[in-house]
Design a protein around this motif. Sequence first.
Motif, PDB file in Angstrom:
ATOM      1  N   LEU A 119       3.311  28.947 -55.841  1.00 41.50           N
ATOM      2  CA  LEU A 119       2.885  27.545 -55.739  1.00 41.50           C
ATOM      3  C   LEU A 119       1.814  27.228 -56.773  1.00 41.50           C
ATOM      4  CD1 LEU A 119       2.889  24.811 -54.309  1.00 41.50           C
ATOM      5  CD2 LEU A 119       1.239  25.737 -52.673  1.00 41.50           C
ATOM      6  N   MET A 120       0.884  28.157 -57.000  1.00 39.95           N
ATOM      7  CA  MET A 120      -0.155  27.936 -58.006  1.00 39.95           C
ATOM      8  C   MET A 120       0.453  27.865 -59.401  1.00 39.95           C
ATOM      9  SD  MET A 120      -3.101  30.464 -56.508  1.00 39.95           S
ATOM     10  CE  MET A 120      -4.281  30.085 -57.823  1.00 39.95           C
ATOM     11  N   GLU A 121       1.461  28.697 -59.654  1.00 43.67           N
ATOM     12  CA  GLU A 121       2.127  28.647 -60.961  1.00 43.67           C
ATOM     13  C   GLU A 121       2.782  27.295 -61.184  1.00 43.67           C
ATOM     14  OE1 GLU A 121       5.861  30.791 -63.291  1.00 43.67           O
ATOM     15  OE2 GLU A 121       4.813  31.896 -61.713  1.00 43.67           O
ATOM     16  N   ARG A 122       3.480  26.782 -60.163  1.00 46.21           N
ATOM     17  CA  ARG A 122       4.116  25.466 -60.303  1.00 46.21           C
ATOM     18  C   ARG A 122       3.076  24.381 -60.538  1.00 46.21           C
ATOM     19  NH1 ARG A 122       7.183  27.426 -55.919  1.00 46.21           N
ATOM     20  NH2 ARG A 122       6.092  26.072 -54.426  1.00 46.21           N
ATOM     21  N   SER A 123       1.943  24.489 -59.829  1.00 48.15           N
ATOM     22  CA  SER A 123       0.877  23.501 -60.014  1.00 48.15           C
ATOM     23  C   SER A 123       0.319  23.554 -61.433  1.00 48.15           C
ATOM     24  CB  SER A 123      -0.236  23.761 -58.996  1.00 48.15           C
ATOM     25  OG  SER A 123      -1.326  22.891 -59.198  1.00 48.15           O
ATOM     26  N   LEU A 124       0.112  24.761 -61.941  1.00 49.85           N
ATOM     27  CA  LEU A 124      -0.394  24.898 -63.308  1.00 49.85           C
ATOM     28  C   LEU A 124       0.545  24.241 -64.312  1.00 49.85           C
ATOM     29  CD1 LEU A 124      -1.779  28.548 -63.558  1.00 49.85           C
ATOM     30  CD2 LEU A 124      -3.040  26.452 -63.998  1.00 49.85           C
ATOM     31  N   LEU A 125       1.829  24.527 -64.197  1.00 48.45           N
ATOM     32  CA  LEU A 125       2.795  23.983 -65.151  1.00 48.45           C
ATOM     33  C   LEU A 125       2.889  22.463 -65.026  1.00 48.45           C
ATOM     34  CD1 LEU A 125       5.575  26.710 -64.875  1.00 48.45           C
ATOM     35  CD2 LEU A 125       3.930  26.390 -66.739  1.00 48.45           C
ATOM     36  N   GLN A 126       2.807  21.961 -63.787  1.00 50.55           N
ATOM     37  CA  GLN A 126       2.843  20.513 -63.575  1.00 50.55           C
ATOM     38  C   GLN A 126       1.641  19.832 -64.230  1.00 50.55           C
ATOM     39  OE1 GLN A 126       2.759  19.441 -59.436  1.00 50.55           O
ATOM     40  NE2 GLN A 126       2.312  17.298 -59.855  1.00 50.55           N
ATOM     41  N   HIS A 127       0.464  20.413 -64.047  1.00 48.93           N
ATOM     42  CA  HIS A 127      -0.734  19.806 -64.622  1.00 48.93           C
ATOM     43  C   HIS A 127      -0.820  20.034 -66.129  1.00 48.93           C
ATOM     44  CE1 HIS A 127      -2.119  19.925 -60.303  1.00 48.93           C
ATOM     45  NE2 HIS A 127      -2.254  18.653 -60.642  1.00 48.93           N
ATOM     46  N   LEU A 128      -0.193  21.100 -66.607  1.00 51.99           N
ATOM     47  CA  LEU A 128      -0.112  21.298 -68.053  1.00 51.99           C
ATOM     48  C   LEU A 128       0.701  20.176 -68.692  1.00 51.99           C
ATOM     49  CD1 LEU A 128      -1.025  23.331 -70.218  1.00 51.99           C
ATOM     50  CD2 LEU A 128       1.181  24.477 -69.964  1.00 51.99           C
ATOM     51  N   GLU A 331      -9.481  30.352 -61.245  1.00 51.81           N
ATOM     52  CA  GLU A 331      -9.220  29.766 -59.938  1.00 51.81           C
ATOM     53  C   GLU A 331      -8.171  28.665 -59.982  1.00 51.81           C
ATOM     54  OE1 GLU A 331     -13.116  31.711 -60.071  1.00 51.81           O
ATOM     55  OE2 GLU A 331     -12.270  30.088 -61.289  1.00 51.81           O
ATOM     56  N   ALA A 332      -8.166  27.865 -61.034  1.00 52.70           N
ATOM     57  CA  ALA A 332      -7.250  26.722 -61.093  1.00 52.70           C
ATOM     58  C   ALA A 332      -7.431  25.994 -62.411  1.00 52.70           C
ATOM     59  CB  ALA A 332      -7.511  25.760 -59.931  1.00 52.70           C
ATOM     60  N   MET A 333      -6.495  25.091 -62.692  1.00 51.78           N
ATOM     61  CA  MET A 333      -6.659  24.139 -63.784  1.00 51.78           C
ATOM     62  C   MET A 333      -7.352  22.912 -63.217  1.00 51.78           C
ATOM     63  SD  MET A 333      -3.764  22.739 -66.343  1.00 51.78           S
ATOM     64  CE  MET A 333      -3.966  21.233 -67.289  1.00 51.78           C
ATOM     65  N   LEU A 334      -8.500  22.563 -63.783  1.00 50.25           N
ATOM     66  CA  LEU A 334      -9.355  21.536 -63.187  1.00 50.25           C
ATOM     67  C   LEU A 334      -9.288  20.190 -63.900  1.00 50.25           C
ATOM     68  CD1 LEU A 334     -12.556  23.685 -62.497  1.00 50.25           C
ATOM     69  CD2 LEU A 334     -10.598  23.281 -61.006  1.00 50.25           C
ATOM     70  N   GLY A 335      -9.094  20.189 -65.218  1.00 52.11           N
ATOM     71  CA  GLY A 335      -9.165  18.921 -65.922  1.00 52.11           C
ATOM     72  C   GLY A 335      -8.348  18.903 -67.192  1.00 52.11           C
ATOM     73  N   VAL A 336      -8.078  17.695 -67.696  1.00 50.20           N
ATOM     74  CA  VAL A 336      -7.345  17.506 -68.947  1.00 50.20           C
ATOM     75  C   VAL A 336      -8.167  16.626 -69.877  1.00 50.20           C
ATOM     76  CG1 VAL A 336      -5.066  17.803 -67.909  1.00 50.20           C
ATOM     77  CG2 VAL A 336      -6.061  15.516 -68.036  1.00 50.20           C
ATOM     78  N   ASN A 337      -8.052  16.907 -71.157  1.00 49.47           N
ATOM     79  CA  ASN A 337      -8.750  16.142 -72.181  1.00 49.47           C
ATOM     80  C   ASN A 337      -7.873  14.962 -72.590  1.00 49.47           C
ATOM     81  OD1 ASN A 337     -10.053  15.173 -74.452  1.00 49.47           O
ATOM     82  ND2 ASN A 337     -10.497  17.189 -75.292  1.00 49.47           N
ATOM     83  N   LEU A 338      -8.369  13.773 -72.402  1.00 45.37           N
ATOM     84  CA  LEU A 338      -7.605  12.576 -72.730  1.00 45.37           C
ATOM     85  C   LEU A 338      -7.864  12.079 -74.138  1.00 45.37           C
ATOM     86  CD1 LEU A 338      -8.094  10.612 -69.378  1.00 45.37           C
ATOM     87  CD2 LEU A 338      -6.248  12.189 -70.003  1.00 45.37           C
ATOM     88  N   ASP A 339      -8.864  12.648 -74.828  1.00 42.12           N
ATOM     89  CA  ASP A 339      -9.245  12.189 -76.168  1.00 42.12           C
ATOM     90  C   ASP A 339      -9.525  13.400 -77.044  1.00 42.12           C
ATOM     91  OD1 ASP A 339     -10.325  11.146 -78.465  1.00 42.12           O
ATOM     92  OD2 ASP A 339     -11.764   9.831 -77.452  1.00 42.12           O
ATOM     93  N   PRO A 340      -8.689  13.679 -78.064  1.00 43.74           N
ATOM     94  CA  PRO A 340      -8.892  14.859 -78.906  1.00 43.74           C
ATOM     95  C   PRO A 340     -10.233  14.894 -79.627  1.00 43.74           C
ATOM     96  CG  PRO A 340      -6.724  13.909 -79.282  1.00 43.74           C
ATOM     97  CD  PRO A 340      -7.477  12.937 -78.433  1.00 43.74           C
ATOM     98  N   ASP A 341     -10.891  13.757 -79.755  1.00 38.42           N
ATOM     99  CA  ASP A 341     -12.184  13.716 -80.433  1.00 38.42           C
ATOM    100  C   ASP A 341     -13.332  14.120 -79.510  1.00 38.42           C
ATOM    101  OD1 ASP A 341     -11.038  12.855 -82.825  1.00 38.42           O
ATOM    102  OD2 ASP A 341     -11.146  10.752 -82.215  1.00 38.42           O
ATOM    103  N   GLU A 342     -13.041  14.363 -78.247  1.00 33.86           N
ATOM    104  CA  GLU A 342     -14.075  14.674 -77.266  1.00 33.86           C
ATOM    105  C   GLU A 342     -13.837  16.054 -76.661  1.00 33.86           C
ATOM    106  OE1 GLU A 342     -16.632  12.763 -76.552  1.00 33.86           O
ATOM    107  OE2 GLU A 342     -16.055  10.935 -77.622  1.00 33.86           O
TER     108      GLU A 342
END
Length: 558
Positions: A119-128, A331-342
């Motif tokens: 389940l964690m693997e599926r969550s990681l791939l989904q959030h990736l 532990e998990a994937m927590l966040g995504v970067n929405l702006d490559p300049d940041e």
Amino acid sequence: MRSILPTLVHSAFVGAGRLARLHFEVQARRAGAVNERLLQSILRRHQHTEFGRRHRFSAIRSASDFQRAVPLGTYDELRADIERMARGERNVLTADPVTAFALTSGTTGTQKLVPFTALMERSLLQHLLVSRGALFEAIPASREARHAVALMSTLMTGRTEGGFPTGSVSTFMMRSLLQRRSGLWTSPPEAFLVPTQADALYVHLLFALAEPAIGAIAAPFASGLLDFFQILGARGPALVEDLGRGALRGELAIPPELDQPIRARLRPHPERARAVARELERGLDGIAPRLWPGLSHVSGATGGTFRLYAEKLARYLGGVPIHSPIYISSEAMLGVNLDPDETAYALLPSSVFYEFIPADELDAERPSVRRIDELSEGQRYEVVVTTHGGLYRYRMGDVIEVARHHRRAPEVAFIYRRGSLLNIAGEKTSEHAIHHALDQALSKEALGLVDFSTMEDAESAPKRYVVFVELTEGSRPASVERLAARLDDALREANPYYATLRGRFGPLSLHVVQPGTFRELRALMIRRGASPSQAKVPRVVTEGPLAELLMRRRDVPG
């Protein structure tokens, strides 16, 4: 049909990424409600585990109930249960079968085992996919169907007593991606199993150089990208020769079971070899887009003190953007970067249940907590997570700062790990403060920094900081004592608490270490179990092999 199939597959991947990004937008508008719903899902799924029965998950109806039923904790509180699971016991912390254990890097202490499930693997791939969708939106050229260079390792580091494989989260992710999209990468699967990092990078370079139409180069950290280009500079003639012959030189330490399949994939590219040689003769500045004109970006973590490597990496990129795509831990994937300049990351409300301890309460016996929709911009917090992997109200030790909000989802910057603080008298000097002070002190003497680490000297009276620095080739301080004094002054400015409490500890001790010291330090970490692609320099070391190596390689006494 064969010729258009890869394009159709890639188009479907781009579409899935953009759809995941849109789904995140919906969740970000209701971050608090989505996160609360995730908590209820976790509690229902794992209510019949030993931990769930012990804390009466079945009776919990709200986040407040959960906080009353389960105390905040660290790895030490869960260690005994995790060790039982590692021996093969089931239904202890998680109802799902454990498939592997993620092994933390150990840069702030002893390595920890974190349960990993399907389940964690599926969550990681989904959030990736959310991250990829954000990238496709920010850098349109990344949508093109081009091969990519992945500087990852799929080598598991060992097995637990119960036979479960151990490795880094990036290892698990890369294994899944190779199974799902094996044709995306320039290197064959065997290249990701080469145990020695330098030799693995050589192999990745050889296959990458053979293909001029590369779209991206990715590594877990900016340090891995820097290593890639530094090996290109150091071993360019050998790479050109092997590329032209379609061969692999024998001095590489590659196990026979990997060596033969890798050699079987090689083909002579004499014309491309001559083109690469011409570009190398022009120098390494801006080499990346000259070798790969379609390169849309390179990808690797650049936050915190990884900025040190990102600054050096820019020399090779010639304007190609560096994208720091995700905030991920064992532990998990927590966040995504929405702006490559940041280098700020929008927290994912559907990944883990979040709580946050205000920075001024980190050492309190009963600290208060905030929810994902209760954070204030400009404030710092320690991250607490509850996951499907069996971690409940788990204090990660990551301290973040809220930069802004995307809808109702906080965008945060990683500041430091609690274990990476120097703290002799309550001054709490972070790795960021030390890095900033080093930049200030070295710039006054026109010295270049390769890498650094620190330790607390508890044997001296009074206690003191010890700082180890590796300088760029040709850099040497006229006086180590004067440089140490400059660093001390810069630390007073970087950390006001250091200035206030400075009289309680001894004069700072500075050591310039021999060239290659931090490369050897990372090699030692790999030999001790760290993932070859994910070993990172610890900014604070304690007594043990790492400290002994630094002390042994002192070049100029401090």
